[in-house]
Design a protein around this motif. Structure first.
Motif, PDB file in Angstrom:
ATOM      1  N   HIS A 123      -6.525  10.370   7.948  1.00  0.00           N
ATOM      2  CA  HIS A 123      -5.214  10.146   7.311  1.00  0.00           C
ATOM      3  C   HIS A 123      -4.071  10.780   8.111  1.00  0.00           C
ATOM      4  O   HIS A 123      -3.106  11.286   7.558  1.00  0.00           O
TER       5      HIS A 123
ATOM      6  N   HIS B  40      -1.396   5.177   9.263  1.00  0.00           N
ATOM      7  CA  HIS B  40      -2.810   4.988   8.910  1.00  0.00           C
ATOM      8  C   HIS B  40      -3.011   4.114   7.689  1.00  0.00           C
ATOM      9  O   HIS B  40      -2.105   3.871   6.912  1.00  0.00           O
TER      10      HIS B  40
ATOM     11  N   ASP C 179      -5.290   3.240   4.212  1.00  0.00           N
ATOM     12  CA  ASP C 179      -6.087   3.845   3.140  1.00  0.00           C
ATOM     13  C   ASP C 179      -7.018   2.794   2.544  1.00  0.00           C
ATOM     14  O   ASP C 179      -6.571   1.727   2.109  1.00  0.00           O
TER      15      ASP C 179
ATOM     16  N   HIS D 130     -11.039   5.960  -0.662  1.00  0.00           N
ATOM     17  CA  HIS D 130     -10.244   7.193  -0.484  1.00  0.00           C
ATOM     18  C   HIS D 130     -10.017   7.872  -1.829  1.00  0.00           C
ATOM     19  O   HIS D 130      -9.929   9.104  -1.890  1.00  0.00           O
TER      20      HIS D 130
ATOM     21  N   GLN E 116       0.496   3.961   5.425  1.00  0.00           N
ATOM     22  CA  GLN E 116       1.469   5.035   5.347  1.00  0.00           C
ATOM     23  C   GLN E 116       1.964   5.412   6.729  1.00  0.00           C
ATOM     24  O   GLN E 116       1.321   5.110   7.725  1.00  0.00           O
TER      25      GLN E 116
HETATM   26 MN    MN Z   1      -3.904   8.156   3.548  1.00  0.00          MN
END
Ligand code: MN
Ligand code: 23J
Length: 254
Positions: free
Chosen positions: A63, A67, A69, A73, A213
């Protein structure tokens, strides 16, 4: 598609921050484990350690930096089928993206919320968000650097993000594929105070949707019509991955 690229009718836009030890990572309360920054160690540089070649060993969190997700996660997505990065079907990594411009709101209010009325106002202008699209929240937060990026205060980070109602609307009413932000998380800096805490993580991943993100340059995307390419590394049982995020957009010659 190849012809459109060659003619300039379609251009490639990079939505990725450079992996660098100085790029901020999310800071959790001290009782939790922490995210590792990017690290790079020189193995050789055309020298006695390897006369004809240069290379590095690198390490980081799943992370770190720009990146992806994956559903596993979050605890809500722990039992989602094909919920780890190595299991996600590759067709999920290419698809349309809608960009909701929240940059004016985020410039005025660092805790700016993406709400259902904001999404509805966007749709009144640009049309209904199609099923299976990525939705990106543009805040121009990617122009910040250093301490201003996490924007930590006594009570934690302050950065914009979606409300639980907005995430639920996008997943349940618009059936989005995933949600992306320019901030360090898909959730607001103060996202732990919502019900549920971290609603983007909880609701997206519990419903098998994805997150992106630390995106950059969302100002270079049109509100609709771009094609996103975001393929995480194929890490066995990986919960996420740094990646290069690219978009195909209508070009100058288009
Ligand atoms: Mn993340
Ligand atoms: C772990 C715990 C809380 C959060 C996150 C990670 C992230 O934002 C992330 O990078 O997925 S909020």
């Amino acid at each position: 598609m190849a012809l459109a690229l060659a003619s300039g009718a379609v251009e490639v836009v990079d939505l990725t921050h450079t992996l660098d030890p100085d790029f901020p990572v999310i800071i959790l309360p001290p009782e939790f484990g922490q995210c590792a920054r990017f690290r790079m160690e020189e193995v050789s540089a055309y020298d006695h350690r390897g006369p004809g070649w240069k290379w590095h060993n690198i390490s980081m969190s799943e992370h770190t930096g720009t990146h992806f997700d994956a559903p596993v996660h979050w605890i809500s997505g722990r039992d989602v089928a094909n919920g780890a990065v190595d299991e996600i079907p590759v067709d999920r990594f290419v698809g349309p993206v809608c960009v909701i411009d929240c940059s004016a709101g985020a410039a005025e209010d660092e805790d700016y919320e993406l709400t259902v009325p904001v999404i509805e106002a966007w749709e009144a202008e640009h049309g209904r968000i199609p099923a299976d699209a990525w939705v990106f929240m543009r805040t121009d937060w990617s122009r910040r650097s250093g301490a201003a990026y996490l924007n930590m205060r006594e009570d934690g980070a302050h950065s914009p993000g979606p409300t639980p109602e907005a995430v639920r609307f996008l997943v349940e009413q618009r059936d989005i594929r995933g949600f992306g932000t320019e901030t360090v998380g898909t959730d607001a800096g103060q996202g732990m105070h919502y019900n549920p805490p971290y609603p983007a993580h909880y609701i997206l991943h519990g419903n098998g949707r994805y997150g992106l993100q630390c995106l950059a340059h969302l100002d270079r995307l049109p509100a609709t019509g771009a094609l996103l390419m975001a393929a995480p590394l194929k890490i066995r049982n990986g919960t996420g991955s740094p990646l290069r995020v690219l978009a195909l957009v209508p070009g100058e010659a288009g």
